[in-house]
Design an enzyme around this catalytic site. Sequence first.
Site, PDB file in Angstrom:
ATOM      1  N   ASP A  64      69.845  40.828  62.211  1.00 29.06           N
ATOM      2  CA  ASP A  64      68.753  41.156  63.141  1.00 29.06           C
ATOM      3  C   ASP A  64      69.228  41.864  64.407  1.00 29.06           C
ATOM      4  O   ASP A  64      68.436  42.475  65.103  1.00 29.06           O
ATOM      5  CB  ASP A  64      67.982  39.880  63.532  1.00 29.06           C
ATOM      6  CG  ASP A  64      68.876  38.799  64.135  1.00 29.06           C
ATOM      7  OD1 ASP A  64      70.078  39.043  64.303  1.00 29.06           O
ATOM      8  OD2 ASP A  64      68.373  37.699  64.425  1.00 29.06           O
ATOM      9  N   HIS A  65      70.513  41.798  64.697  1.00 28.91           N
ATOM     10  CA  HIS A  65      71.000  42.385  65.958  1.00 28.91           C
ATOM     11  C   HIS A  65      71.267  43.885  65.809  1.00 28.91           C
ATOM     12  O   HIS A  65      70.607  44.702  66.419  1.00 28.91           O
ATOM     13  CB  HIS A  65      72.272  41.671  66.411  1.00 28.91           C
ATOM     14  CG  HIS A  65      72.009  40.403  67.159  1.00 28.91           C
ATOM     15  ND1 HIS A  65      71.285  39.371  66.640  1.00 28.91           N
ATOM     16  CD2 HIS A  65      72.379  40.003  68.402  1.00 28.91           C
ATOM     17  CE1 HIS A  65      71.207  38.381  67.524  1.00 28.91           C
ATOM     18  NE2 HIS A  65      71.866  38.746  68.611  1.00 28.91           N
ATOM     19  N   ASP A 119      74.267  31.457  67.446  1.00 24.47           N
ATOM     20  CA  ASP A 119      73.448  32.176  68.409  1.00 24.47           C
ATOM     21  C   ASP A 119      72.882  31.148  69.368  1.00 24.47           C
ATOM     22  O   ASP A 119      72.401  30.087  68.951  1.00 24.47           O
ATOM     23  CB  ASP A 119      72.309  32.914  67.696  1.00 24.47           C
ATOM     24  CG  ASP A 119      71.594  33.839  68.662  1.00 24.47           C
ATOM     25  OD1 ASP A 119      71.893  35.050  68.663  1.00 24.47           O
ATOM     26  OD2 ASP A 119      70.752  33.349  69.452  1.00 24.47           O
ATOM     27  N   ARG A 379      66.529  36.556  78.648  1.00 18.14           N
ATOM     28  CA  ARG A 379      67.644  36.823  79.573  1.00 18.14           C
ATOM     29  C   ARG A 379      67.439  38.135  80.300  1.00 18.14           C
ATOM     30  O   ARG A 379      66.936  39.088  79.705  1.00 18.14           O
ATOM     31  CB  ARG A 379      68.961  36.896  78.779  1.00 18.14           C
ATOM     32  CG  ARG A 379      69.298  35.548  78.236  1.00 18.14           C
ATOM     33  CD  ARG A 379      70.717  35.447  77.758  1.00 18.14           C
ATOM     34  NE  ARG A 379      70.968  34.043  77.543  1.00 18.14           N
ATOM     35  CZ  ARG A 379      71.693  33.547  76.553  1.00 18.14           C
ATOM     36  NH1 ARG A 379      72.274  34.355  75.697  1.00 18.14           N
ATOM     37  NH2 ARG A 379      71.858  32.255  76.440  1.00 18.14           N
ATOM     38  N   SER A 534      75.338  34.188  76.411  1.00 15.70           N
ATOM     39  CA  SER A 534      75.231  34.100  74.955  1.00 15.70           C
ATOM     40  C   SER A 534      76.393  33.317  74.362  1.00 15.70           C
ATOM     41  O   SER A 534      77.368  33.006  75.021  1.00 15.70           O
ATOM     42  CB  SER A 534      75.206  35.497  74.346  1.00 15.70           C
ATOM     43  OG  SER A 534      76.519  35.976  74.215  1.00 15.70           O
ATOM     44  N   ARG A 536      78.362  34.445  72.202  1.00 16.80           N
ATOM     45  CA  ARG A 536      79.267  35.353  71.505  1.00 16.80           C
ATOM     46  C   ARG A 536      80.727  34.926  71.654  1.00 16.80           C
ATOM     47  O   ARG A 536      81.290  34.910  72.739  1.00 16.80           O
ATOM     48  CB  ARG A 536      78.994  36.802  71.895  1.00 16.80           C
ATOM     49  CG  ARG A 536      79.558  37.347  73.142  1.00 16.80           C
ATOM     50  CD  ARG A 536      79.059  38.757  73.402  1.00 16.80           C
ATOM     51  NE  ARG A 536      77.601  38.790  73.533  1.00 16.80           N
ATOM     52  CZ  ARG A 536      76.962  39.448  74.501  1.00 16.80           C
ATOM     53  NH1 ARG A 536      77.621  40.135  75.389  1.00 16.80           N
ATOM     54  NH2 ARG A 536      75.650  39.444  74.567  1.00 16.80           N
TER      55      ARG A 536
HETATM   56 FE1  F3S Z   1      68.084  38.479  69.337  1.00 14.89          FE
HETATM   57 FE2  F3S Z   1      67.721  38.544  71.927  1.00 14.89          FE
HETATM   58 FE3  F3S Z   1      67.120  36.423  70.604  1.00 14.89          FE
HETATM   59  S1  F3S Z   1      69.453  39.352  70.844  1.00 14.89           S
HETATM   60  S2  F3S Z   1      68.427  36.360  68.794  1.00 14.89           S
HETATM   61  S3  F3S Z   1      66.161  38.418  70.382  1.00 14.89           S
HETATM   62  S4  F3S Z   1      68.111  36.495  72.605  1.00 14.89           S
END
Ligand code: F3S
Length: 640
Positions: A64-65, A119, A379, A534, A536
Amino acid sequence: MGKSITHKIIEKHLVSGEMVPGKEVGLRIDQTLTQDATGTMAWLQFEAIGIGEVRTDLSVSYVDHNTLQMGFRNPDDHRYLRTVAAKSGAVFSPAGTGICHQLHLENFAKPGATLIGSDSHTPTAGGIGSMAMGAGGLSVALAMAGEAYFIPMPKVVKVQLTGELTGWAAGKDVILELLRRLTVKGGVGKVFEYAGPGVAALSVPDRATITNMGAELGATTSIFPSDDKTKDFLEKMGRGGDWIELVADEDAEYDEVIEINLSELEPLVAQPHMPDQVCKVADLAGKKIDQVAIGSCTNSSYSDLKNTAQILSGKQTPAETDLLISPGSKQVMKMLSREGLIEPLLDAGARLLECSCGPCIGMGGSPTTAGVSVRTFNRNFEGRSGTLDGQVYLASAQTAARLALDGEFTDPATWGPAPERVTLPEDVPSIRDLFVFPPEDKAAVEILRGPNIVALEDFEELPSTVTAKVLLKVEDNITTDHILPAGAQITALRSNIPAISEYIFSRVDADFVARMKEHGTGVILGGENYGQGSSREHAALGPRHLGVKAVIVKSLARIHRANLVNFGILPLLLVNPADYDKLTQGDELTIPASEMTPGGTIEITTASGETVAVTNDLTKKELEIIQAGGLLNAVRQNQS
Ligand code: F3S
């Protein structure tokens, strides 16, 4: 003594430890999720463990990213993720199907189950009573291998909700209000458990928005009861069989209680560049808006977008206001399409984007130079939008949609009647066939890799004495975006550690990587809340690859701290925060690492003979992991 929901779930999944706040507990994990940006590495790590098939009840690999195909790297990663999932017995969700948390909530999350995801917004599933936590990719890889997940036993905060939302107030305003009161540090080491008569008045999407953004409080997770609303949601998703009732005992005891009267809430907004810089929308009246973006794992549900369509219907946004909309899943898109709600969005001037994270991580849709962007996301850190001086404000979907029409902040008192509260239709369309379920014959599956997929390097053990220079000194509130910026070019390198490491701290100090290469080892000196943001793990893996041996800080964010441990970097805490001023960039430090004990204090000496006391909040096991050179080394040592 009665039990909270949190205690009930933890007790049921406890494999080691005592349920005493702050003490480490090991939990059996029922489900995992990964997304492509952090998950590609998690899957390489799972492969490195060498156990073949996943041992969880369910593991899902979402893309999804980085869904845009810019060159070979992203499609190669997606193909790797599809094939490694098939080989390992995991479900695969192809690019464009939707955002991991929205999809997981709709299709797989279960009340009472434990879920960890690579995540930080994995707590979204807490909206239906899952104990869902964001974790480092390596922790997720280990959970997929059947290992327990270890956390300090959290304190449980009861958020007592009374009243009900009225007018333009939305679920998002509940969590913005909590952020306003508690700040981005206010939830560390805590689970926020929602209770009280106000719960019944909140829809599942509102609940999921609240638990999603509980991550911004720094919380371990957030959780709602599983009640009749949850049952109705799951039944409409075709998963009525997954429902169980899950509520706290009447006499449950909590470590803290916070009260929010939903009836008193009004539309709120978080101002640049922190999610806790919250004020009333009305306070910003008159400020011009260049862009509105509706979507993300926080606010991209059917109800968010139906409300958006209702607000925009028959109207148009001003030409100077760019409106972007990303539905959270193809299921949401199908419902909007079936009900004729796409056309009003298009006619209003909206750009309809793919069902993916998109602008949330600067994957398209960046604001103009110094542009004001109102987003329904979670964010608004500096630069995260892809525009370094972009001014990002966070608001609910209905607030954002209404502001898009005005092209400037306006007082909600002038907005007229709010759109009706949306409930799911009786016949929600299924998208189950769009997921790729693992085949019976896994042996026949070949894992396909491209040139960008570089196997994980072996890291050496921590030396008994670390001698290294402070090669970077940074201020308070350094985010993982500061450590490793997001954006298409960089995240495409997620499965190639040597390549992605070139960008470590690139927007903070362009010479940092060159200094690390020159010296081979180094220490980073930071302030309060280092590593917030995040999950990450590349923000720890990259520095580790470059030779960072320790970070010395005033305080650390939870997930980044875990990632530092996992990759063998010493997280040291200044006993006296004022000593931060004693140390400067370029100081050569001697750290007697072998003298460290859990929670103990050691003295660091500088080349000029100055001493600084540092401590740690490491458990015995975490210290052993760091000494072994990281968690993968430690697990391999245990296995052998
Ligand atoms: Fe994607 Fe933003 Fe959520 S990168 S998983 S929509 S915080």
